[in-house]
Structure formats: structure tokens, C-alpha cells
Motif scaffolding. Structure first.
Motif, PDB file in Angstrom:
ATOM      1  N   HIS A   1       0.843  -1.196   0.000  1.00 25.15           N
ATOM      2  CA  HIS A   1       0.000   0.000   0.000  1.00 25.15           C
ATOM      3  C   HIS A   1       0.880   1.248   0.000  1.00 25.15           C
ATOM      4  O   HIS A   1       2.029   1.206   0.466  1.00 25.15           O
ATOM      5  N   TYR A   2       0.310   2.332  -0.488  1.00 22.41           N
ATOM      6  CA  TYR A   2       1.014   3.624  -0.468  1.00 22.41           C
ATOM      7  C   TYR A   2       0.654   4.368   0.801  1.00 22.41           C
ATOM      8  O   TYR A   2      -0.513   4.374   1.234  1.00 22.41           O
ATOM      9  N   VAL A   3       1.647   5.008   1.413  1.00 28.85           N
ATOM     10  CA  VAL A   3       1.443   5.766   2.647  1.00 28.85           C
ATOM     11  C   VAL A   3       1.660   7.245   2.350  1.00 28.85           C
ATOM     12  O   VAL A   3       2.738   7.653   1.905  1.00 28.85           O
ATOM     13  N   THR A   4       0.655   8.065   2.584  1.00 25.30           N
ATOM     14  CA  THR A   4       0.745   9.493   2.300  1.00 25.30           C
ATOM     15  C   THR A   4       1.571  10.206   3.350  1.00 25.30           C
ATOM     16  O   THR A   4       1.887   9.646   4.409  1.00 25.30           O
ATOM     17  N   ASP A   5       1.901  11.471   3.082  1.00 24.74           N
ATOM     18  CA  ASP A   5       2.629  12.281   4.060  1.00 24.74           C
ATOM     19  C   ASP A   5       1.862  12.413   5.367  1.00 24.74           C
ATOM     20  O   ASP A   5       2.454  12.583   6.432  1.00 24.74           O
ATOM     21  N   ALA A   6       0.532  12.338   5.281  1.00 23.02           N
ATOM     22  CA  ALA A   6      -0.295  12.448   6.483  1.00 23.02           C
ATOM     23  C   ALA A   6      -0.462  11.115   7.193  1.00 23.02           C
ATOM     24  O   ALA A   6      -1.150  11.032   8.202  1.00 23.02           O
ATOM     25  N   GLY A   7       0.158  10.040   6.663  1.00 21.18           N
ATOM     26  CA  GLY A   7       0.080   8.738   7.309  1.00 21.18           C
ATOM     27  C   GLY A   7      -1.085   7.882   6.865  1.00 21.18           C
ATOM     28  O   GLY A   7      -1.280   6.780   7.389  1.00 21.18           O
ATOM     29  N   GLU A   8      -1.863   8.344   5.883  1.00 21.88           N
ATOM     30  CA  GLU A   8      -2.964   7.537   5.368  1.00 21.88           C
ATOM     31  C   GLU A   8      -2.420   6.377   4.538  1.00 21.88           C
ATOM     32  O   GLU A   8      -1.499   6.554   3.741  1.00 21.88           O
ATOM     33  N   VAL A   9      -3.003   5.210   4.704  1.00 19.15           N
ATOM     34  CA  VAL A   9      -2.586   4.021   3.962  1.00 19.15           C
ATOM     35  C   VAL A   9      -3.605   3.786   2.847  1.00 19.15           C
ATOM     36  O   VAL A   9      -4.784   3.533   3.113  1.00 19.15           O
ATOM     37  N   LEU A  10      -3.154   3.884   1.603  1.00 23.15           N
ATOM     38  CA  LEU A  10      -4.036   3.817   0.443  1.00 23.15           C
ATOM     39  C   LEU A  10      -3.730   2.597  -0.410  1.00 23.15           C
ATOM     40  O   LEU A  10      -2.586   2.139  -0.487  1.00 23.15           O
ATOM     41  N   ASP A  11      -4.769   2.088  -1.066  1.00 28.41           N
ATOM     42  CA  ASP A  11      -4.594   0.941  -1.954  1.00 28.41           C
ATOM     43  C   ASP A  11      -3.806   1.294  -3.199  1.00 28.41           C
ATOM     44  O   ASP A  11      -3.165   0.430  -3.798  1.00 28.41           O
ATOM     45  N   LYS A  12      -3.852   2.559  -3.593  1.00 33.22           N
ATOM     46  CA  LYS A  12      -3.240   2.993  -4.844  1.00 33.22           C
ATOM     47  C   LYS A  12      -2.559   4.333  -4.645  1.00 33.22           C
ATOM     48  O   LYS A  12      -3.020   5.169  -3.863  1.00 33.22           O
ATOM     49  N   ALA A  13      -1.455   4.543  -5.345  1.00 37.77           N
ATOM     50  CA  ALA A  13      -0.745   5.822  -5.279  1.00 37.77           C
ATOM     51  C   ALA A  13      -1.099   6.662  -6.505  1.00 37.77           C
ATOM     52  O   ALA A  13      -1.830   6.227  -7.404  1.00 37.77           O
ATOM     53  N   SER A  14      -0.546   7.856  -6.555  1.00 39.99           N
ATOM     54  CA  SER A  14      -0.810   8.762  -7.669  1.00 39.99           C
ATOM     55  C   SER A  14      -0.099   8.290  -8.934  1.00 39.99           C
ATOM     56  O   SER A  14       1.015   7.764  -8.890  1.00 39.99           O
ATOM     57  N   ASP A  15      -0.770   8.504 -10.073  1.00 41.69           N
ATOM     58  CA  ASP A  15      -0.170   8.188 -11.369  1.00 41.69           C
ATOM     59  C   ASP A  15       0.666   9.342 -11.915  1.00 41.69           C
ATOM     60  O   ASP A  15       1.313   9.198 -12.955  1.00 41.69           O
ATOM     61  N   SER A  16       0.650  10.481 -11.225  1.00 45.22           N
ATOM     62  CA  SER A  16       1.371  11.639 -11.739  1.00 45.22           C
ATOM     63  C   SER A  16       2.872  11.449 -11.563  1.00 45.22           C
ATOM     64  O   SER A  16       3.335  10.889 -10.565  1.00 45.22           O
ATOM     65  N   LYS A  17       3.620  11.912 -12.555  1.00 36.98           N
ATOM     66  CA  LYS A  17       5.069  11.814 -12.513  1.00 36.98           C
ATOM     67  C   LYS A  17       5.666  13.097 -11.953  1.00 36.98           C
ATOM     68  O   LYS A  17       4.974  14.077 -11.728  1.00 36.98           O
ATOM     69  N   GLY A  18       6.972  13.086 -11.734  1.00 35.38           N
ATOM     70  CA  GLY A  18       7.645  14.268 -11.241  1.00 35.38           C
ATOM     71  C   GLY A  18       7.668  15.376 -12.277  1.00 35.38           C
ATOM     72  O   GLY A  18       7.430  15.153 -13.467  1.00 35.38           O
ATOM     73  N   VAL A  19       7.963  16.573 -11.813  1.00 41.33           N
ATOM     74  CA  VAL A  19       8.029  17.725 -12.702  1.00 41.33           C
ATOM     75  C   VAL A  19       9.309  17.644 -13.534  1.00 41.33           C
ATOM     76  O   VAL A  19      10.367  17.278 -13.019  1.00 41.33           O
ATOM     77  N   PRO A  20       9.229  17.954 -14.824  1.00 39.19           N
ATOM     78  CA  PRO A  20      10.450  17.940 -15.646  1.00 39.19           C
ATOM     79  C   PRO A  20      11.504  18.893 -15.080  1.00 39.19           C
ATOM     80  O   PRO A  20      11.183  19.848 -14.361  1.00 39.19           O
ATOM     81  N   PRO A  21      12.781  18.650 -15.386  1.00 35.27           N
ATOM     82  CA  PRO A  21      13.848  19.522 -14.882  1.00 35.27           C
ATOM     83  C   PRO A  21      13.610  20.993 -15.214  1.00 35.27           C
ATOM     84  O   PRO A  21      13.076  21.331 -16.276  1.00 35.27           O
ATOM     85  N   THR A  22      13.999  21.858 -14.289  1.00 35.17           N
ATOM     86  CA  THR A  22      13.850  23.295 -14.471  1.00 35.17           C
ATOM     87  C   THR A  22      14.894  23.818 -15.451  1.00 35.17           C
ATOM     88  O   THR A  22      16.067  23.455 -15.377  1.00 35.17           O
ATOM     89  N   ASP A  23      14.462  24.666 -16.373  1.00 35.65           N
ATOM     90  CA  ASP A  23      15.410  25.313 -17.277  1.00 35.65           C
ATOM     91  C   ASP A  23      16.336  26.220 -16.474  1.00 35.65           C
ATOM     92  O   ASP A  23      15.901  26.931 -15.565  1.00 35.65           O
ATOM     93  N   LEU A  24      17.605  26.193 -16.827  1.00 36.00           N
ATOM     94  CA  LEU A  24      18.586  27.021 -16.121  1.00 36.00           C
ATOM     95  C   LEU A  24      18.576  28.423 -16.716  1.00 36.00           C
ATOM     96  O   LEU A  24      19.314  28.740 -17.654  1.00 36.00           O
ATOM     97  N   ARG A  25      17.739  29.276 -16.148  1.00 36.39           N
ATOM     98  CA  ARG A  25      17.522  30.623 -16.689  1.00 36.39           C
ATOM     99  C   ARG A  25      18.773  31.493 -16.569  1.00 36.39           C
ATOM    100  O   ARG A  25      19.421  31.522 -15.506  1.00 36.39           O
ATOM    101  N   PRO A  26      19.105  32.239 -17.603  1.00 31.50           N
ATOM    102  CA  PRO A  26      20.253  33.152 -17.516  1.00 31.50           C
ATOM    103  C   PRO A  26      20.129  34.166 -16.392  1.00 31.50           C
ATOM    104  O   PRO A  26      21.136  34.534 -15.781  1.00 31.50           O
ATOM    105  N   GLU A  27      18.907  34.638 -16.096  1.00 32.36           N
ATOM    106  CA  GLU A  27      18.750  35.650 -15.049  1.00 32.36           C
ATOM    107  C   GLU A  27      19.119  35.103 -13.672  1.00 32.36           C
ATOM    108  O   GLU A  27      19.403  35.872 -12.750  1.00 32.36           O
TER     109      GLU A  27
END
Length: 482
Positions: free
Chosen positions: A372-398
């Protein structure tokens, strides 16, 4: 402030560009006595406020820093302490600029992980200076950077600095996996207070040193996903005098043994590819050759294996999962009816938590072990999120151009290297909210002296003061100072 003092302080900005282009004096020497004392006092105050989840309060720390800012001349409406409950307060403060550009948000968490006095040489909640180090829980993660941020904002306010954009400071609660994360709460409830062009998170990045010599200035531009998974097995149990092979503890133990033997696939992304490319120029011998070899198409399997033996490089090349907690049974003379374990995963951003949960099920290959997946709040869930991580941040010149200019002055010859945070930080919330986030700080820590979350956490005295001066100079450059 007397006119003569104002004139002197404004003169400082006129000569800052010359200092940045010519000065190589150690940063500690650049701090005047008043700033040194201010930064140390703030650091000590934060360390000695207990902000653990069990008995501490980030609200107390947030209010203490708010009072520091108010005493320095900030208007009441520009210094707010707010949060979801009495113990999980967050500080949000603002320096108003000319409005020529969208604001910059600076974030840092106030909470620290638990620490037992019996485990430490010194009291973890007392600020101790000895042998060239500051000791205390949070000296590496990350009250040193919180103190630097507050010191920087106070210096800028007292000097009358008018940036070309608003500068926003947010010191928040529950970065360490609690259920009242301050950055998440502010984004959901007060986005207007912290909306920005980009975010600087001083909880990651920094200067790596070897034997006291700086070797790289790291900028975190992506990070792994954090995921906890509960393994569990159940059994009818019975008397221990009549054991049977079907044992809940054995099922969980066997599953963990399979996990120990499993290696997640090798994978690079644009940030980690750039990281190994630049590190190959710093390393020598076999390590340098191996880093070049894994960048080829196809990558060299033997080079991957050799680098995988080094924990830092292994964690940069793949998802990792490791057992962190184990429990089972209820009596010494009874067969266990239940057994469970926690597996903590740090997941490459191109994969989801649910994808990893399903992979764990395949690794364990035991229908009697549930995952089972355990959330930051300690909830135990049958399924976790399907969302992936955020793509790498562009290295802005500023961001990168003033950073590289300043690093060249304060750490001559040290390369600026983009890295992937192998842990996790509050940057995940700002990145997911569409705010480009960079992990940047000026604290130098030996690669063999990382004590965050560990015993006798410490930071070098000179490293801290150099970090104070670095961040001040960096913020001035970002705010349009020359």
C-alpha cells in the motif's frame, strides 16, 4: 538611520560590482562585526527553538523571526505569521521593489527531525560552538539557511535597498513529511502572498568540499519523488510451540530480501546527464572514465556497475527503495498474526509513485504480501498517484549568470554544476505549482561530513559566515544591484 550611515550604505551598492569582479578575500572577512553577531544570534535562536513534530512548534520560530524583521523596520502588513493550526505557523515577509519584474520567492523550512539527547555528544537543542563548528539539530538541515535568509532580509531593509522586483521570504512548516506542509498550504490558501517568477530553495544545492577544498557548487534543478510503501502480511497465528512454514514475518522478510537484491534500471535525464558530464572533468582515473562511458550510446554496463557501488552516484542514476521500518507479532510465545515493513523510495521524476508500487509487487512476487502507499499524512491507500515528477527546471540566464559570476569570485575555479536532489524538498510543491525552482545556497559541507538527520549535526563556522555573505551578494545581484 542617520543620513551619514545611509550614504555609506548606498555607497556599498555602487562599489559592489567592483568587489564582485576583483575581490577574493574570504567571505568571513567581508562581514562587519554587527552582521556577524546578528547572523550568529539569529542562528542560535532558531537552533534553540524546538521545531520537531512531536513536541515542537514552527509557530514559535516563525513569530521569533517575524519580530526580528519588525524590529529591523519592516511594516506590520509585510510580515505575516499564518498557518493551519497553532503549532504549524509559517512566516511570509516581503521587501517591496520597483515592480519592473515579477517577484522572487525564497523558501526554507523551519522544522527539524527528531533528536535524542542520549544519541548526541552535545544537547541537540542547544547551540554549541566548538572546534570550528556550530553544533545543533538543524545546523545542516536547514536552520543555517533560514538564519541566513532572515539576516539577508534585515541587511537589505536597513540599507534601504530597492530591488527591481519584490523579494518574498517564506519560512514554513512540515517539510519532513508532516501533514501540514507550509509551502503546500500557502500555495493552496494564499497563492497571492507567494506568487513569483521563480523560487530559490536553499534546502538544496551548496558547495561540496573534499578535505576542506571546494570542488563543486551545486544547483538543484530537479528532484526525485518521495514515496513510502507499507508491506504487510497476515496469518491466523497460533501457539509458538506448533510452528508452520506459513509465517507472516517470513513473508515480509523474504520480500525485503528480494528488494535488497534488486536494482532499479539505469536512467539519466538532462540534469543528471549534465551532472556526470561536468563531474567527469573533475574526477580522475577510473571514475572519470566511467562517467564518460555511461554517457555514451549505449552506456557501458561495467562503468554503470562500478559507479553504482558509490551511493551518491547510484542514487543519481536510478530509483532507489530501501526498508526503513519493521514490525511483527504481538507476543514472544505466539505465531505472528501480522507483520509489516515500511519501504522508502526515492523515485526518478520520469516515473510515478503508482508505477513504483506496482514494480514493488512484481519484485516481491508473493500474493500474501500486500503493498500500500502511505501518504505524508500517514494515510494508507490501496493505490498511489499516477502523476510523474516535474520535468527539470530550465537554467535561466537571469539566475545562472549572476550566480556563476559570484561563484567565480568567492570560490575561484569551482564549477557550477546542475544536480538532481536525490532526496526531496519543498521545491516539489513550488515546481508542481508552475514556479521554476532552483536549489541554491552558499554553505560548504564536506562530502564525508553530511550529518543532516544524524548524530552531532554540525556546520563549519567559516562555512556559515561565508554563506551569509554569499546570499547577501547573490540577492543584491538578482534584485538589480550592480
Amino acid at each position: 538611520m542617520p543620513l551619514a550611515v545611509i550614504g555609506v550604505e548606498r555607497l556599498r551598492y555602487l562599489v559592489l560590482g567592483l568587489l564582485l569582479s576583483t575581490a577574493t578575500v574570504p567571505a568571513h572577512a567581508q562581514l562587519d562585526a554587527q552582521t556577524s553577531k546578528l547572523s550568529r544570534d539569529i542562528f542560535q535562536q532558531l537552533i534553540e527553538i524546538n521545531t520537531t513534530d512531536s513536541v515542537g512548534s514552527t509557530t514559535v520560530a516563525a513569530k521569533a523571526m517575524a519580530q526580528r524583521l519588525l524590529d529591523a523596520g519592516f511594516a506590520q502588513q509585510d510580515v505575516l505569521v499564518l498557518g493551519p493550526n497553532d503549532r504549524k505557523g509559517n512566516l511570509v515577509a516581503r521587501i517591496h521593489g520597483t515592480g519592473r519584474a515579477k517577484p522572487i520567492l525564497f523558501i526554507g523550512h523551519l522544522d527539524v527531525v527528531e533528536a535524542l539527547r542520549s544519541d548526541w555528544t552535545t544537547d541537540p537543542f542547544r547551540f554549541v560552538e566548538k572546534d570550528g563548528y556550530f553544533y545543533g539539530r538543524g545546523t545542516q538541515d536547514m536552520k543555517e539557511s533560514d538564519a541566513i535568509l532572515v539576516t539577508t532580509f534585515i541587511r537589505l531593509k536597513k540599507q534601504g535597498f530597492k530591488p527591481d522586483r519584490d523579494l518574498i521570504l517564506a519560512l514554513t512548516a512540515d517539510e519532513e513529511g508532516g501533514k501540514s506542509n507550509g509551502v503546500d498550504w500557502l500555495l493552496k490558501n494564499h497563492r497571492d502572498l507567494i506568487d513569483a517568477a521563480f523560487v530559490l530553495n536553499s534546502d538544496s544545492g551548496g558547495v561540496d568540499t573534499e578535505h576542506g577544498k571546494p570542488v563543486s557548487f551545486n544547483v538543484e534543478a530537479t528532484e526525485k519523488l518521495y514515496g513510502d510503501y507499507q508491506l504487510s502480511a497476515t496469518n491466523p497465528g497460533g501457539h509458538s510451540s506448533l510452528p508452520v512454514p506459513d509465517n507472516a514475518i517470513y513473508h515480509v522478510a523474504d520480500a525485503l530480501t528480494r528488494l535488497q537484491a534488486y536494482t532499479f534500471p539505469f536512467e539519466l535525464n538532462p540534469v543528471t546527464r549534465a551532472y556526470f558530464g561536468r563531474m567527469s572533468g573533475l574526477e580522475t582515473g577510473q571514475s572519470a572514465a566511467d562517467m564518460k562511458a555511461i554517457l555514451r550510446t549505449p552506456p557501458d554496463a561495467k562503468a554503470i556497475a562500478r559507479l553504482s557501488a558509490i551511493p551518491k552516484y547510484n542514487a543519481t542514476m536510478r530509483t532507489t527503495c530501501v526498508a526503513t521500518r519493521l514490525a511483527g507479532g504481538a507476543a514472544n510465545n505466539a505465531l505472528p498474526q501480522t507483520a509489516s515493513a515500511n519501504v522508502n523510495c526515492r523515485i526518478l521524476p520520469s516515473h510515478s509513485r503508482e508505477e513504483t508500487r506496482l514494480q514493488l509487487i512484481r519484485i516481491f512476487n508473493d500474493p500474501k504480501v500486500s503493498v500500500h502507499y502511505v501518504t505524508d499524512a500517514g494515510e494508507v491507500l490501496d493505490k498511489a498517484s499516477d502523476s510523474k515528477g516535474v520535468p527539470p527546471t530550465d537554467l535561466r540566464p537571469e539566475v545562472m549568470q549572476p550566480l556563476e559570476k559570484l561563484v567565480a569570485v568567492m570560490w575561484p575555479g569551482v564549477p557550477v554544476i546542475p544536480v538532481m536532489e536525490t532526496g526531496a524538498s519543498d521545491g516539489k510543491y513550488t515546481s508542481e505549482a508552475g514556479l521554476p525552482t532552483y536549489g541554491i545556497n552558499g554553505i560548504a559541507i564536506g562530502i564525508d561530513d553530511v550529518r543532516a538527520h544524524g548524530k552531532d549535526e554540525r556546520v563549519g563556522v567559516d562555512s556559515y559566515y561565508r554563506g551569509v555573505e554569499f546570499y547577501y551578494r547573490f540577492v543584491v545581484l538578482l534584485g538589480g544591484g550592480r
